[in-house]
Enzyme design. Structure first.
Site, PDB file in Angstrom:
ATOM      1  N   ASP A   1       0.750  -1.068  -0.079  1.00 52.15           N
ATOM      2  CA  ASP A   1       0.022  -0.158  -0.030  1.00 52.15           C
ATOM      3  C   ASP A   1       0.844   1.273  -0.010  1.00 52.15           C
ATOM      4  O   ASP A   1       0.550   2.457  -0.192  1.00 52.15           O
ATOM      5  CB  ASP A   1      -0.926   0.042   1.302  1.00 52.15           C
ATOM      6  CG  ASP A   1      -2.076  -0.813   1.083  1.00 52.15           C
ATOM      7  OD1 ASP A   1      -2.701  -0.642  -0.059  1.00 52.15           O
ATOM      8  OD2 ASP A   1      -2.712  -1.072   2.183  1.00 52.15           O
TER       9      ASP A   1
HETATM   10  C1  GLC Z   1      -1.476  -3.733   5.382  1.00 50.74           C
HETATM   11  C2  GLC Z   1      -2.713  -3.968   4.309  1.00 50.74           C
HETATM   12  C3  GLC Z   1      -2.600  -5.032   3.236  1.00 50.74           C
HETATM   13  C4  GLC Z   1      -1.474  -4.460   2.489  1.00 50.74           C
HETATM   14  C5  GLC Z   1       0.022  -4.526   3.546  1.00 50.74           C
HETATM   15  C6  GLC Z   1       1.226  -3.743   2.813  1.00 50.74           C
HETATM   16  O1  GLC Z   1      -1.386  -4.922   6.021  1.00 50.74           O
HETATM   17  O2  GLC Z   1      -3.956  -4.397   5.200  1.00 50.74           O
HETATM   18  O3  GLC Z   1      -3.523  -4.961   2.356  1.00 50.74           O
HETATM   19  O4  GLC Z   1      -1.005  -5.196   1.425  1.00 50.74           O
HETATM   20  O5  GLC Z   1      -0.341  -3.536   4.482  1.00 50.74           O
HETATM   21  O6  GLC Z   1       0.996  -2.472   2.661  1.00 50.74           O
HETATM   22  C1  GLC Z   2      -0.556   2.455   5.819  1.00 51.58           C
HETATM   23  C2  GLC Z   2       0.086   1.299   6.187  1.00 51.58           C
HETATM   24  C3  GLC Z   2      -0.246   0.104   5.440  1.00 51.58           C
HETATM   25  C4  GLC Z   2      -1.760   0.020   5.367  1.00 51.58           C
HETATM   26  C5  GLC Z   2      -2.395   1.358   4.893  1.00 51.58           C
HETATM   27  C6  GLC Z   2      -3.874   0.843   4.773  1.00 51.58           C
HETATM   28  O1  GLC Z   2      -0.221   2.765   4.791  1.00 51.58           O
HETATM   29  O2  GLC Z   2       1.424   1.442   6.425  1.00 51.58           O
HETATM   30  O3  GLC Z   2       0.311  -1.302   6.179  1.00 51.58           O
HETATM   31  O4  GLC Z   2      -1.899  -1.335   4.322  1.00 51.58           O
HETATM   32  O5  GLC Z   2      -2.023   2.329   5.613  1.00 51.58           O
HETATM   33  O6  GLC Z   2      -4.509   2.120   4.340  1.00 51.58           O
END
Ligand code: GLC
Ligand code: GLC
Length: 814
Positions: free
Chosen positions: A487
């Site tokens: 993300d």
């Molecule tokens: C969080 C989110 C997931 C994403 C991950 C890596 O765990 O829930 O959707 O893939 O972060 O950014």
């Molecule tokens: C932030 C976190 C990530 C998560 C995302 C969800 O970027 O670092 O882990 O998946 O929020 O919106």
């Protein structure tokens, strides 16, 4: 250092010291009514949706830590001393404090000044309520004259509004008290049909429903005035902060025991039967009273508790293993499976790190959660798949999240995470392999929750693939959009304004930046869809998916091999991300895992090379780091990934969800020792001995362990709601132990450590129980199978004919 121990026999984690590094929590409820409960009785409850139907309040990020919960106070009426047997909120100097977190229940008890007290908390199956079964025993020489006070703080339903809209909310709170039951009915007068109730099995000496009367001015939960003076105020809440508190007086002779039951719950009335009498504003309690009465009766509670234990026995009984490694056994047989169910139930909505108001059901998250839970709850998995499919757009894209109560896509986050649609293929494949229920593919499913847009689920899957193919970049690799699995790799965001959302701000047209991770995921998904088409006899379609996979694979080999590992991406300038050419962020874990899982580089040694690079550059004793080196400053063109201090979260933390991808890749290459070593590094049970470093619960996975660049390397954060649960479960059970559902039967293809003499497993698959024993005869991974005494070709045990209920499988490995 440890704060407790595993009781494997009882399937409990036993905490013997209340001041754990963080609240160590458990979940109550597994259907519609849920609660979080910490080892000191902190936490809250909600009905279905942690944001829109919050029942009790919790103060996140407060001091002292873990504020708000299911509190019980005991007061010695002779001396005036009072304490909480769960330690919080009074934090008295207890003896024999013990918290047992079990499957769907938690018991917390202690002894103080000769009074033994214990509460067992659980949610009965099929009910929207929780039971607190409180037991007091007098261990003194003389008799004890005690007062018991319960306490919960009600949330005014919408948890976000509750925490922000005080000009309204200080006026709306309303309660009723009838026959010793406290009813919380804020907004019931207008558009709500639901209310909460809090009952007690004993005759009351008093009650309170107004928080600030119960506590007294400027006091906290640690010394409420009502408890201190030993008498409730019988306060009625009119606005402000409604609470529920019962006061019960108990006199106990030496060794005498008394049970007191509290029931906290949620109830709905039909619109036309909200009030009784109908023209009043009084809650109609006709249907709720029998429910309350039932659970204030000890016999019914015991039956309900047994039913709950049976429920978990049945679910966990679907796969049980006996290996030479205690940590493997414990996680596979108990905790990892349990955590998979919790993530299935709650996605990323409510934990001690997820506030319940930030995120609902994630599209990508829930599809992955299914991989670890579909064997336990296939019917619910099917419903979930159809719900997820219904939030897909006609383009094949998907809403990134939706709210569980409404099923509607979350507009705030929207769509455009270009990996999202492909995960649906993986979850459907897992469901099909588990159940053989091909009919799901013909289910009509709407787009964007719009009526009359139905098409078959199979068409949805096809559109998922096409979504990627319609969005290819300059190198023929998939465009990344807002982000892919990571993300925080936001290649189109270019945000230079603080406070802007990295996920939804888009400055670029998104026609350049490409993701190698999505390429790997696409190849895997396209091959899976090929197999589905073949099984359905759709040869032309099968060929076209396979062609698409081959083309993508070629694009990866031509443009995404960096010499010793797979690249991560191309940025908006068409420059490499995750390459030796980069100053920082030279190698990323995700494409190594996914390209190899997709079968790329298996023939030509590239996969071997990539895994070697992972080992040399990314592996640490605490797990495998997301990328190296960490970004030491903010890069406008990379986004959130470089916003975190080095070593944390997506900036080179050990993002545990990705580790099993490497375990699976190692298993695919036949490296059982390496795969299991990686597994052990992040296995929470194996980390129990360093609980003071790890910090989070030793019985469940955390999303992140701080990486090498972090000053607190090895420290975990964000436990419970993470894709780590499902993927670790898949890696250990399907790839290392090698027990894999396939369309044609149960595959047995272990890739286990070389020093394991073998292992045993029981797996219920499509209604048949397979008793599997694996014995190592040589060093390799070749499998010879005997099924019910007969040798068979290959490593797939065909489903038995007729009504044979049990199959004995012997596997010789060598
Ligand atoms: C969080 C989110 C997931 C994403 C991950 C890596 O765990 O829930 O959707 O893939 O972060 O950014
Ligand atoms: C932030 C976190 C990530 C998560 C995302 C969800 O970027 O670092 O882990 O998946 O929020 O919106």
């Amino acid at each position: 250092m440890r704060y407790g121990y595993f009781d494997d026999e009882r399937r409990e984690y036993v905490i013997t010291q209340p001041d754990t590094p963080l609240p160590w929590i458990n979940y109550l409820g597994c259907q519609d009514y849920f609660g979080l409960i910490s080892n000191t009785a902190g936490g809250y409850s909600f009905y279905r949706d942690a944001r829109l139907r919050r029942i009790t309040r919790y103060r996140y990020n407060n001091v002292p830590l873990d504020c708000g919960g299911r509190y019980i106070y005991v007061r010695d009426n002779d001396t005036g001393a009072f304490w909480s047997p769960s330690w919080q909120p009074t934090r008295s100097d207890l003896e024999a404090y013990v918290c047992r977190h079990g499957l769907g229940y938690t018991t917390i008890g202690s002894t103080y000044k000769g009074i033994e007290a214990q509460a067992r908390y659980f949610v009965p199956l099929h009910e929207n309520l929780e039971i607190w079964q409180f037991t007091l025993t007098n261990r003194r020489q003389g008799s004890a004259d005690l007062s018991i006070f319960s306490a919960v703080e009600f949330c005014l339903w919408d948890a976000e509004d509750d925490a922000t809209n005080f000009q309204r909310n200080f006026n709306t709170g309303e309660v009723e008290v009838e026959d010793g039951v406290i009813y919380h009915k804020t907004e019931y007068r207008e558009r709500r049909r639901h209310f909460a109730f809090f009952g007690c099995s004993e005759e009351l000496a008093g009650f309170d429903t107004q928080r600030d009367v119960f506590l007294g001015p400027y006091r906290g939960w640690d010394n409420p005035t009502a408890v201190e003076r030993g008498r409730s105020f019988n306060s009625m809440a009119h606005g402000w902060a409604p609470v529920g508190s019962h006061h019960v007086k108990v006199t106990l002779k030496p060794t005498e025991t008394r049970d007191i039951i509290f029931v906290l719950g949620y109830h709905e009335n039909p619109e036309e039967k909200k009030f009784d009498p109908p023209d009043s504003q009084t809650i109609n309690k006709q249907t709720v009273k029998p429910v309350i009465a039932r659970y204030l009766d000890e016999t019914n509670i015991d039956t309900a508790f047994e039913a709950l234990c049976d429920y978990w026995d049945d679910l966990l009984g679907i796969l049980q293993v006996e290996t030479p490694d205690v940590h493997t056994n414990r996680m596979v047989n108990i905790w990892n499976a349990y955590q998979c169910m919790v993530t299935f139930n709650l996605s990323r909505s409510a934990s001690f790190f997820e506030s319940g108001i930030g995120r609902g059901i994630g599209f990508r998250d829930s599809n992955q959660d299914l991989l670890g839970s579909v064997h336990m709850v296939p019917r619910r998995g099917r419903e979930r798949i159809l719900d997820l499919g219904a939030t897909q757009l006609e383009t094949g894209g998907a809403y990134h999240q939706f709210q569980p109560l409404t099923g509607r896509g979350n507009d705030r986050i929207g769509t455009g995470f270009n990996d999202d649609p492909l995960w649906l293929i993986l979850s459907v494949v897992a469901y099909l392999k588990e159940t053989g229920d091909w009919a799901i593919l013909d289910e009509p499913v709407v787009y964007e929750n719009q009526p009359r847009t139905e098409q078959s689920l199979y068409e949805h899957l096809q559109r998922s693939l096409r979504y990627t193919l319609d969005r290819l970049g300059p190198h023929g690799l998939p465009l990344i959009g807002r982000a892919d699995w990571n993300d925080c790799l936001n290649l189109n965001t270019f945000s230079d304004t603080s406070g802007e959302s990295f996920q939804t701000t888009t400055t670029k047209d998104g026609m350049i930046a490409e993701s190698v991770f999505i390429a790997g995921l696409f190849v895997l998904a396209a091959k899976e869809l090929t197999a589905i088409a073949q099984w359905r006899g759709l040869e032309d379609e099968a060929r076209s998916y396979l062609d698409a996979a081959a083309k993508m694979e070629a694009a990866v080999l031509d443009h995404a091999w960096d010499g010793a590992w797979f690249l991560r991406a191309y940025d908006d300038f068409g420059r490499k991300v995750g390459s030796q050419e980069c100053e920082e962020g030279q190698i990323f874990i995700e494409p190594q895992g996914f390209c190899i899982m997709a079968g790329i580089g298996l023939q030509d040694g590239l996969a071997e090379k990539a895994l070697l690079a992972v080992k040399e550059r990314l592996a640490t004793p605490h797990g495998i780091i997301l990328h190296q080196p960490a970004y030491t400053r903010y890069y406008l063109h990379l986004g959130e990934i470089s916003s975190y201090p080095p070593g944390y979260k997506e900036n080179a933390g050990i993002f545990c969800q990705t580790n099993p991808w490497i375990m699976i890749a190692e298993a695919i290459l036949g490296h059982g020792d390496q795969a299991h070593d990686y597994y052990t590094c992040i296995n929470p049970s194996a980390r129990e001995a360093i609980s003071d470093v790890h910090g989070c619960e030793p019985y469940v996975h955390a999303q992140m362990i701080a990486g090498r660049a972090a000053p607190t390397h090895g420290e975990a954060k964000n436990s419970w709601l993470t894709g780590t649960a499902a993927w670790n479960y898949v890696a250990i059970t399907q790839w290392i132990l090698g027990i894999r559902p396939t369309y044609g039967g149960l595959q047995v293809a272990p890739v286990i450590p070389s020093d394991w003499p073998g292992f045993e497993a029981t797996r219920v698959f499509r209604g048949v129980t397979y008793r599997i024993s694996v014995e190592r005869a040589g060093e390799g991974n070749a499998v010879s199978l005997t099924v019910d005494g007969q040798p068979i070709e290959g490593n797939i045990v065909p489903s038995p004919q007729g009504d044979q209920a049990e199959v004995v499988v012997e596997a010789i490995l060598g």
